[in-house]
Write a protein that holds these residues in place. Structure first.
Motif, PDB file in Angstrom:
ATOM      1  N   GLY A 237       0.799  -1.194  -0.098  1.00 24.82           N
ATOM      2  CA  GLY A 237       0.000  -0.184   0.165  1.00 24.82           C
ATOM      3  C   GLY A 237       0.685   1.236  -0.053  1.00 24.82           C
ATOM      4  O   GLY A 237       0.553   2.311  -0.703  1.00 24.82           O
ATOM      5  N   VAL A 238       1.923   1.205   0.658  1.00 26.18           N
ATOM      6  CA  VAL A 238       2.741   2.292   0.687  1.00 26.18           C
ATOM      7  C   VAL A 238       3.521   2.787  -0.537  1.00 26.18           C
ATOM      8  O   VAL A 238       3.499   3.832  -1.036  1.00 26.18           O
TER       9      VAL A 238
ATOM     10  N   LEU B  72       2.946   5.945  -2.810  1.00 27.99           N
ATOM     11  CA  LEU B  72       4.070   6.707  -3.276  1.00 27.99           C
ATOM     12  C   LEU B  72       4.196   6.884  -4.712  1.00 27.99           C
ATOM     13  O   LEU B  72       4.535   7.917  -5.392  1.00 27.99           O
ATOM     14  N   SER B  73       3.968   5.704  -5.344  1.00 26.88           N
ATOM     15  CA  SER B  73       4.303   5.594  -6.917  1.00 26.88           C
ATOM     16  C   SER B  73       3.130   6.352  -7.610  1.00 26.88           C
ATOM     17  O   SER B  73       3.686   7.261  -8.430  1.00 26.88           O
ATOM     18  N   ARG B  74       1.771   6.453  -7.189  1.00 23.42           N
ATOM     19  CA  ARG B  74       0.679   7.447  -7.665  1.00 23.42           C
ATOM     20  C   ARG B  74       1.306   8.642  -7.462  1.00 23.42           C
ATOM     21  O   ARG B  74       0.897   9.587  -8.517  1.00 23.42           O
ATOM     22  N   ALA B  75       1.453   9.008  -6.334  1.00 18.49           N
ATOM     23  CA  ALA B  75       1.312  10.564  -5.965  1.00 18.49           C
ATOM     24  C   ALA B  75       2.637  11.080  -6.528  1.00 18.49           C
ATOM     25  O   ALA B  75       2.607  12.220  -7.039  1.00 18.49           O
ATOM     26  N   ASN B  76       3.825  10.446  -6.730  1.00 20.62           N
ATOM     27  CA  ASN B  76       4.856  10.899  -7.352  1.00 20.62           C
ATOM     28  C   ASN B  76       5.026  10.710  -8.815  1.00 20.62           C
ATOM     29  O   ASN B  76       6.155  10.743  -9.319  1.00 20.62           O
ATOM     30  N   SER B  77       4.064  10.268  -9.399  1.00 21.19           N
ATOM     31  CA  SER B  77       4.044   9.995 -10.938  1.00 21.19           C
ATOM     32  C   SER B  77       5.144   9.012 -11.578  1.00 21.19           C
ATOM     33  O   SER B  77       5.655   9.301 -12.412  1.00 21.19           O
TER      34      SER B  77
END
Length: 291
Positions: free
Chosen positions: A70-71, A75-80
């Motif tokens: 989940g982390v 983080l991957s989605r939010a930081n593109s």
């Protein structure tokens, strides 16, 4: 950039307490982990080494994320970052406390735990040029055995190597024996034997290094051992470096008297293929739904 700090996602530019001992005096440890297609490669081995570092520094056991998937996803989605290669860093410090060196001052303070995710450098087939550094690595220091936040010697050694036209620095220990590279473990190929410096000679117990010593030696039927390595051996042997981002990277000392021989190239290519397959298996395991 979104990050995970002490159990909370945040993107504030000012987040670490100004009294944090990691920021002030390098009192902490960290791990750097390759993330391929959302999979943290050899996560369990990295967490094992992180906990060993916490024990060695007498740091309180850190409260790490329970849901790594989940982390990483958030983080991957939010930081593109998407499915690209990424690098996850886990940093743990003794936390905020009053000034001074005494650990007792920090006992009442929980550790600081930071998890970040950023783009990873692309993989490369380049043969790295190595230069022996004028900086020495103390094989007696705890900072040689743990990934602590004290990296001054490594930073200066890398800068010195770059100024000399090399890609990476090789650090010798206080007895003049090879210890490691500035940010990776060192291996030399000589005939049918593959050698890497001992931890007692100042080598960091790297995760990829351990995979080669414990698994590649058996599955690939190769003689891989920890031995003392002299600068003279480096000058007449093919080399390769290992770390979580490089994998297995061929290298040669800039002052070497001869180019890599065909047998050494074949051996290194074989290990690279073996390691790439190991990473692919980790990706498949992480992305296979549990039954």
């Amino acid at each position: 950039m979104l990050y995970w700090l002490n159990g909370v996602f945040d993107d504030a530019s000012a987040a670490i307490d100004v009294a944090d001992r990691g920021f002030l005096i390098g009192d902490g440890v960290f791990e750097t982990i390759l993330v391929e297609k959302g999979a943290p490669i050899f996560l369990d081995a990295h967490l094992e080494r992180l906990h060993a570092g916490l024990d060695a520094l007498e740091l309180a056991m850190a409260k790490l994320p329970e849901d790594w998937r989940g982390v990483l996803d958030r983080l991957s989605r939010a930081n593109s970052l998407g499915p690209e290669r990424a690098v996850m860093r886990i940093t743990v410090t003794r936390g905020a406390a009053g000034r001074g060196l005494d650990m007792a001052a920090a006992d009442a303070t929980p550790p600081t735990v930071l998890v970040t995710l950023a783009p990873a450098p692309p993989s490369s087939d380049k043969i790295l040029n190595l230069q022996i550094s004028s900086y020495r690595r103390s094989e007696h220091s705890i900072t040689a055995r743990c990934k602590t936040l004290n990296y001054t010697d490594n930073i200066l050694a890398r800068a010195e190597a770059r100024e000399g036209g090399a890609d990476e620095a090789i650090l010798l220990n206080t007895r003049g024996m090879a210890a490691c590279a500035a940010a990776s473990n060192l291996f030399v190929v000589s005939g049918d034997r593959i050698s890497t410096p001992k931890v007692s000679d100042g080598a960091l117990p790297g995760v990829v290094r351990r995979k080669l010593l414990e698994e590649a030696a058996i599955s690939e039927d190769l003689a891989i051992a920890e031995t003392a390595i002299t600068p003279e051996q480096l000058g007449r042997s093919a080399c390769f470096l290992t770390n979580s981002l490089l994998g297995v990277a061929p290298a040669t000392l800039m002052s070497a008297r001869a180019a890599m021989d065909a047998k050494a190239v074949e051996t290194i290519d074989r290990l690279r293929a073996w390691y790439d397959a190991l990473v692919a298996a980790e990706v498949a395991r992480w992305n296979t739904p549990s039954s």
